[in-house]
Scaffold this motif. Sequence first.
Motif, PDB file in Angstrom:
ATOM      1  N   ARG A   4       0.781  -1.225   0.000  1.00  0.00           N
ATOM      2  CA  ARG A   4       0.000   0.000   0.000  1.00  0.00           C
ATOM      3  C   ARG A   4       0.821   1.288   0.000  1.00  0.00           C
ATOM      4  O   ARG A   4       0.259   2.357  -0.129  1.00  0.00           O
ATOM      5  CB  ARG A   4      -0.923   0.025   1.239  1.00  0.00           C
ATOM      6  N   THR A   5       2.093   1.185   0.244  1.00  0.00           N
ATOM      7  CA  THR A   5       2.847   2.441   0.329  1.00  0.00           C
ATOM      8  C   THR A   5       3.821   2.562  -0.837  1.00  0.00           C
ATOM      9  O   THR A   5       4.290   1.555  -1.388  1.00  0.00           O
ATOM     10  CB  THR A   5       3.653   2.533   1.639  1.00  0.00           C
ATOM     11  N   ARG A   6       4.143   3.802  -1.152  1.00  0.00           N
ATOM     12  CA  ARG A   6       5.064   4.065  -2.258  1.00  0.00           C
ATOM     13  C   ARG A   6       6.450   3.515  -1.930  1.00  0.00           C
ATOM     14  O   ARG A   6       7.115   2.930  -2.788  1.00  0.00           O
ATOM     15  CB  ARG A   6       5.117   5.579  -2.476  1.00  0.00           C
ATOM     16  N   LEU A   7       6.848   3.692  -0.665  1.00  0.00           N
ATOM     17  CA  LEU A   7       8.169   3.209  -0.258  1.00  0.00           C
ATOM     18  C   LEU A   7       8.264   1.692  -0.417  1.00  0.00           C
ATOM     19  O   LEU A   7       9.251   1.164  -0.936  1.00  0.00           O
ATOM     20  CB  LEU A   7       8.454   3.592   1.204  1.00  0.00           C
ATOM     21  N   GLY A   8       7.185   1.010   0.018  1.00  0.00           N
ATOM     22  CA  GLY A   8       7.189  -0.454  -0.059  1.00  0.00           C
ATOM     23  C   GLY A   8       7.271  -0.945  -1.494  1.00  0.00           C
ATOM     24  O   GLY A   8       8.034  -1.851  -1.818  1.00  0.00           O
ATOM     25  N   VAL A   9       6.490  -0.309  -2.349  1.00  0.00           N
ATOM     26  CA  VAL A   9       6.511  -0.698  -3.774  1.00  0.00           C
ATOM     27  C   VAL A   9       7.901  -0.430  -4.352  1.00  0.00           C
ATOM     28  O   VAL A   9       8.467  -1.244  -5.091  1.00  0.00           O
ATOM     29  CB  VAL A   9       5.414   0.072  -4.556  1.00  0.00           C
ATOM     30  N   ALA A  10       8.465   0.734  -3.958  1.00  0.00           N
ATOM     31  CA  ALA A  10       9.804   1.072  -4.447  1.00  0.00           C
ATOM     32  C   ALA A  10      10.826   0.043  -3.985  1.00  0.00           C
ATOM     33  O   ALA A  10      11.721  -0.341  -4.741  1.00  0.00           O
ATOM     34  CB  ALA A  10      10.192   2.463  -3.948  1.00  0.00           C
ATOM     35  N   MET A  11      10.675  -0.423  -2.733  1.00  0.00           N
ATOM     36  CA  MET A  11      11.620  -1.420  -2.200  1.00  0.00           C
ATOM     37  C   MET A  11      11.627  -2.666  -3.067  1.00  0.00           C
ATOM     38  O   MET A  11      12.675  -3.225  -3.379  1.00  0.00           O
ATOM     39  CB  MET A  11      11.229  -1.797  -0.763  1.00  0.00           C
ATOM     40  N   ARG A  12      10.447  -3.104  -3.443  1.00  0.00           N
ATOM     41  CA  ARG A  12      10.368  -4.332  -4.256  1.00  0.00           C
ATOM     42  C   ARG A  12      10.847  -4.060  -5.676  1.00  0.00           C
ATOM     43  O   ARG A  12      11.496  -4.887  -6.310  1.00  0.00           O
ATOM     44  CB  ARG A  12       8.942  -4.868  -4.261  1.00  0.00           C
ATOM     45  N   ALA A  13      10.506  -2.879  -6.157  1.00  0.00           N
ATOM     46  CA  ALA A  13      10.850  -2.555  -7.544  1.00  0.00           C
ATOM     47  C   ALA A  13      12.362  -2.466  -7.735  1.00  0.00           C
ATOM     48  O   ALA A  13      12.889  -2.891  -8.765  1.00  0.00           O
ATOM     49  CB  ALA A  13      10.197  -1.227  -7.933  1.00  0.00           C
ATOM     50  N   LYS A  16      12.561   6.604 -12.859  1.00  0.00           N
ATOM     51  CA  LYS A  16      11.313   7.089 -12.258  1.00  0.00           C
ATOM     52  C   LYS A  16      11.575   8.023 -11.068  1.00  0.00           C
ATOM     53  O   LYS A  16      10.669   8.398 -10.344  1.00  0.00           O
ATOM     54  CB  LYS A  16      10.472   5.909 -11.753  1.00  0.00           C
ATOM     55  N   GLY A  17      12.822   8.344 -10.850  1.00  0.00           N
ATOM     56  CA  GLY A  17      13.148   9.272  -9.773  1.00  0.00           C
ATOM     57  C   GLY A  17      13.290   8.626  -8.412  1.00  0.00           C
ATOM     58  O   GLY A  17      13.312   9.311  -7.390  1.00  0.00           O
ATOM     59  N   ILE A  18      13.364   7.296  -8.387  1.00  0.00           N
ATOM     60  CA  ILE A  18      13.528   6.604  -7.103  1.00  0.00           C
ATOM     61  C   ILE A  18      15.017   6.349  -6.894  1.00  0.00           C
ATOM     62  O   ILE A  18      15.680   5.780  -7.769  1.00  0.00           O
ATOM     63  CB  ILE A  18      12.771   5.266  -7.100  1.00  0.00           C
ATOM     64  N   SER A  19      15.523   6.760  -5.768  1.00  0.00           N
ATOM     65  CA  SER A  19      16.936   6.530  -5.497  1.00  0.00           C
ATOM     66  C   SER A  19      17.122   5.103  -5.004  1.00  0.00           C
ATOM     67  O   SER A  19      16.691   4.747  -3.897  1.00  0.00           O
ATOM     68  CB  SER A  19      17.441   7.506  -4.441  1.00  0.00           C
ATOM     69  N   ALA A  20      17.744   4.285  -5.840  1.00  0.00           N
ATOM     70  CA  ALA A  20      17.943   2.877  -5.458  1.00  0.00           C
ATOM     71  C   ALA A  20      18.763   2.776  -4.181  1.00  0.00           C
ATOM     72  O   ALA A  20      18.487   1.935  -3.326  1.00  0.00           O
ATOM     73  CB  ALA A  20      18.638   2.140  -6.595  1.00  0.00           C
ATOM     74  N   ASN A  21      19.741   3.652  -4.047  1.00  0.00           N
ATOM     75  CA  ASN A  21      20.598   3.593  -2.865  1.00  0.00           C
ATOM     76  C   ASN A  21      19.817   3.858  -1.582  1.00  0.00           C
ATOM     77  O   ASN A  21      19.979   3.170  -0.577  1.00  0.00           O
ATOM     78  CB  ASN A  21      21.746   4.598  -2.987  1.00  0.00           C
ATOM     79  N   VAL A  22      18.962   4.877  -1.643  1.00  0.00           N
ATOM     80  CA  VAL A  22      18.168   5.200  -0.445  1.00  0.00           C
ATOM     81  C   VAL A  22      17.225   4.046  -0.118  1.00  0.00           C
ATOM     82  O   VAL A  22      17.076   3.643   1.044  1.00  0.00           O
ATOM     83  CB  VAL A  22      17.361   6.506  -0.674  1.00  0.00           C
ATOM     84  N   VAL A  23      16.619   3.485  -1.146  1.00  0.00           N
ATOM     85  CA  VAL A  23      15.650   2.405  -0.914  1.00  0.00           C
ATOM     86  C   VAL A  23      16.340   1.155  -0.358  1.00  0.00           C
ATOM     87  O   VAL A  23      15.865   0.547   0.606  1.00  0.00           O
ATOM     88  CB  VAL A  23      14.899   2.074  -2.223  1.00  0.00           C
ATOM     89  N   THR A  24      17.477   0.766  -0.928  1.00  0.00           N
ATOM     90  CA  THR A  24      18.140  -0.454  -0.420  1.00  0.00           C
ATOM     91  C   THR A  24      18.669  -0.237   0.996  1.00  0.00           C
ATOM     92  O   THR A  24      18.615  -1.126   1.833  1.00  0.00           O
ATOM     93  CB  THR A  24      19.302  -0.902  -1.328  1.00  0.00           C
ATOM     94  N   ALA A  25      19.154   0.984   1.257  1.00  0.00           N
ATOM     95  CA  ALA A  25      19.626   1.270   2.618  1.00  0.00           C
ATOM     96  C   ALA A  25      18.469   1.152   3.611  1.00  0.00           C
ATOM     97  O   ALA A  25      18.612   0.587   4.709  1.00  0.00           O
ATOM     98  CB  ALA A  25      20.251   2.656   2.685  1.00  0.00           C
ATOM     99  N   THR A  26      17.298   1.679   3.199  1.00  0.00           N
ATOM    100  CA  THR A  26      16.118   1.574   4.063  1.00  0.00           C
ATOM    101  C   THR A  26      15.757   0.100   4.281  1.00  0.00           C
ATOM    102  O   THR A  26      15.410  -0.314   5.389  1.00  0.00           O
ATOM    103  CB  THR A  26      14.919   2.307   3.419  1.00  0.00           C
ATOM    104  N   SER A  27      15.845  -0.681   3.210  1.00  0.00           N
ATOM    105  CA  SER A  27      15.509  -2.103   3.309  1.00  0.00           C
ATOM    106  C   SER A  27      16.424  -2.817   4.307  1.00  0.00           C
ATOM    107  O   SER A  27      15.971  -3.584   5.149  1.00  0.00           O
ATOM    108  CB  SER A  27      15.651  -2.784   1.951  1.00  0.00           C
ATOM    109  N   TRP A  28      17.700  -2.555   4.197  1.00  0.00           N
ATOM    110  CA  TRP A  28      18.631  -3.225   5.104  1.00  0.00           C
ATOM    111  C   TRP A  28      18.470  -2.738   6.544  1.00  0.00           C
ATOM    112  O   TRP A  28      18.630  -3.513   7.488  1.00  0.00           O
ATOM    113  CB  TRP A  28      20.076  -3.038   4.619  1.00  0.00           C
ATOM    114  N   ALA A  29      18.141  -1.453   6.677  1.00  0.00           N
ATOM    115  CA  ALA A  29      17.890  -0.931   8.028  1.00  0.00           C
ATOM    116  C   ALA A  29      16.679  -1.645   8.632  1.00  0.00           C
ATOM    117  O   ALA A  29      16.701  -2.068   9.795  1.00  0.00           O
ATOM    118  CB  ALA A  29      17.658   0.571   7.969  1.00  0.00           C
ATOM    119  N   LEU A  30      15.650  -1.781   7.824  1.00  0.00           N
ATOM    120  CA  LEU A  30      14.434  -2.463   8.291  1.00  0.00           C
ATOM    121  C   LEU A  30      14.741  -3.933   8.627  1.00  0.00           C
ATOM    122  O   LEU A  30      14.316  -4.455   9.667  1.00  0.00           O
ATOM    123  CB  LEU A  30      13.360  -2.378   7.200  1.00  0.00           C
ATOM    124  N   GLY A  31      15.486  -4.594   7.745  1.00  0.00           N
ATOM    125  CA  GLY A  31      15.837  -5.999   7.983  1.00  0.00           C
ATOM    126  C   GLY A  31      16.620  -6.173   9.270  1.00  0.00           C
ATOM    127  O   GLY A  31      16.360  -7.090  10.059  1.00  0.00           O
TER     128      GLY A  31
END
Lengths: 401, 655
Positions: free
Chosen positions: B165-174, B185-200
């Motif tokens: 349901r969230t843009r961040l979540g979709v971006a994480m998978r994408a 699409k303007g999504i920073s892959a680095n920011v998203v993967t860092a967020t993913s690893w932080a969450l993990g």
Amino acid sequence: AGAAGAAGAAGGPAAPAATACSPSAATSPGVTQREVKTASIVTDSGPLPGATEGSYRGAAAYFAMVNSQGGVCGRKLTLLKGDDGLDPARARGEFLRLQPQVLGFVGAFSVADSGYIDLIEKTKIPYASLTVDPSGRKLPTVWPKRTEDKVSTGPYVYLKKEHPDVTKTAVLYADVGAVKANLDGTVKAIQKAGFQLVEPPIAVGVADPDYTGTVRNLQDKGVDFVFIFSFEVNMHVRFNRNMKQQHYEPKIKAANIAFNDRFSQLLGKDGDGWENVDAYLPFLDPAEKARSKAVNDFVTWNQRLFPGQQMDLFNVSGWGAAAYFVEALQKAGGDVNRASILTALSQLPKYDDGGVGVPFDPHTGEPTRCFTMARHEGGVWKRSYPASGLECGLGEILKYK
Amino acid sequence: MDFEKLFVFLTIGVSVSAIYAVSATGLVVTYVTSGVFNFAHGAIGMFLAFTYWELSVNRGWPVPVALAVTLLVIAPAIGVALDVLVMRRLVQGASVATKLVVTLALLVVFQGGAILIWGIRLRTLPELFPGHDYSVFSLVITWHQTVTVLAAASVAFGLRTLFKRTRLGVAMRAVVDNPELCSVKGISANVVTATSWALGASLAGLAAILIAPGLNLEVNTLSLLVVSAYAAAVVGRLQSLPATFVGALILGVSQQLAVGYLPTSNEWLANLRPALPFVLLFVALLLRSEHRLPERLKTHAEPAPPRVRTTLVVGALVVAAAVPVSGWLSPSNLLIGSRGFLFACIVLSLVLLTGLSGQVSLMQMSFVGLGAVLAGKLPPSFPFPVTLAIAGVVTGLVGIVVALPAVRLRGIYLALSTLAFAILMDNIVFGNRNVLGGGTTLRVERPSLFGLDLSSERSLFVVLAIVAVVFAHVFLAVRRSRFGRLLTAMRDAPNACQTLGMNVTRAKLQVFFLSALLAGVAGVFFGGLQSRVGQLDFLYFRSLTVLLVATIFGITSVSGAFLGAAFFVVLPELTRHADSSGGQAIQPLVIGLLAIATARRQEGVAGRIRALLRPILRRVPAFRPVAGRPSRDIDLRDEPATVTTEEVIPVGAGR
């Protein structure tokens, strides 16, 4: 109650006096006119780092005590350390590395000793320690001997006398090889004492996330004597926690558990009520130091040599093996070599962990009927029976294989 | 039927399930958001649980503050650091083996780090809400257990919402699927993967903090408990959080029902109970339908095999050198050398399977163990070559049995299936007194070969040198053969191979057979070298060490296997004099950090050394390129080509 004073418990001197003799020229590896070199192979690194390092520390502490009194026959005693990393292959390498340098092995104690059992036989080196692998226990150069098919029922007869109404019993054991290999005797002794197992011994995974199911099983079956057989205190602690949670309080909770002070540290008063059936309590009950000089020496020298260490049964094992070896050195006199040490070892009448353990015949390797019991009270282990010395009048030696 | 008993065990099962669910959820989140199956997940959690203990117990911080700092500050910081320093550099676009090795290396680094900081002493971690409990029928349940169940459910539900349901979540998978497209699409892959690893990392910490009060704080147990939760993650296909939750329920409940209802009188059944999570893992893998999606695989950058003449010369030199060297070495050094040669054989058996054909195996030491046990079980009156043949062939056939279900699997699923097999063999075979003749270890006689008595360390050293050379020749012969080329093609583009009519299934079975056979043969010598073998020798994590060492030194080459073996047997000698916790931490830290440093280079340390030696070797006739042959065969380039292939998925080819 048939109590008898043990050597150490009676308060006699544990440390041997310096012997007056003249050291002869070296005729054996590890022996000079000024020094006797021995070695101990323990688990210091690997998956269970430090697991049996106490064995080395205990033996080193005894040697330090003897050296402080002038050594044996003017020779200082040196102990080299081997680290098997809990890997039999590495244990074998350590044996081969150390064997040419030393007179004998002292206080080696590790489940990885299976890696060099055949080498003990081949090199005929004096080996003053119990081997964990049962196949090494009857080798001619391994002292003391230990039988694999006999066990004393004494502690369990005592428990039965204390709790005559208790019959329904469950034995739980840690699901690891070394525990399984030593399980049968304990089970037979418990049964012989008059307890009835509600089901065959129950294997418990040491990494199981929760033991509540097993606890619940015991509750449902009305078990009022729980015996846990494991060499790892974490299982006892976790099982006790799940028992407490379910308000399950069997009349007897017993284990071979007082082999270090971790049980007390981890559980405090929550661990009260557990009975210990092994004889490794002396260094855990501060009152024992006053009862026995041997215990006092043991605690003092272990702490002096390795300040702040957490002592455990391996310290006792190493200390006892070193005491036994020193006795053989004294008997051998000035002419020390592997053959003379083996001869001396074969003539020693008694093995008693340097006065801190239960004496037994090192030739037959039969267990002794003597024992002490300890109970966890007020968050610490305390001698519960007999009041002093050892109980040697209860039970029998049971052949179970 | 006793319904109360059933209810009680189901309830306990749900409680245990929550533990597995929290662990498995973290695994799935990391996989979904980074494409990495993180073997270090449990170790990261363990490290954070120790951190929480340090703050809340040792330093006396209030529990909520310690919890918040651990999970919301330190855990994300560790996650981001892992992403920036390790994952971003090593894992993106890497092969399954590389990803697996990096996370295995992180596992041992975190373990070594924890030992270095906190030592090996067992500690307790207080429950949340200590002393609070309630009863359901006659079962007492603590608040902590309830919080664990609620946390597991909330995490699964919350994360599902996040991803759906969230843009961040979709971006994480994408970002996992196509980082380039995301950046467009303007999504920073680095920011998203860092967020993913932080969450993990935060989820790993949460799981460990919830689990530790029950298990106590101990480095190994906490790090490896998550292995039991793999089954739950696989039930969720490493994608679906609700399905993972269901998998955890199946796992926890079936385990507790086994405790309540499985008879304990039979040793085979008694051994099976602790192995249940791995039976379930295996079944879950079998039932998993294979998705044949286009794969983006990176081929191994590897040198061409040396010429036959070269290998014969080098082999002869090794054997010729072994004879005089054996006279100079002490017995203990001979044993170190023998272990080195033997380890080289074991690594070569893995190189064949993983390096050449891309089939990741985490059970090589189980094959070795099987060979050793068979050698111990076969009558000593059998001539040694017969023992060797029987043990090798039987182990090879077991390899086929492993491969039969595994032919449907690839990548991380194949690795997990071999891991499950390894743990099952630990429990059911090597830990079984019936197998070991009633004791804890089994005697294996030292062989005598063609009248040569191998009872001395010296003769065994020379024979093992010969055996290692033979193994190397077998490997190289396979590599040069048509079969070897098929294996390489299968490794790089399995779908394309099938499309071209190659029988990939048969090739997989053949290579598993050959690899297991070689490992079994090595096992016979292993047994002879040690004289006694038991469970301790073949524990599953020893197979992980084989893979790590092989990777550090080059998973594709003979020289890598020999260098890795030398490193493996020499490292303990180098760290012998280091005492205390620092000393105990050195070995895992060295192995882990080296594996991370070299993971991306398939040629490993051996490749670097070869590159350095090339100018010198060019002057030696035996190593000189053959005139008229393509340079690719000789591979004199300083930087071997790294070819990225987009797998060919022909239109209409069954799609």
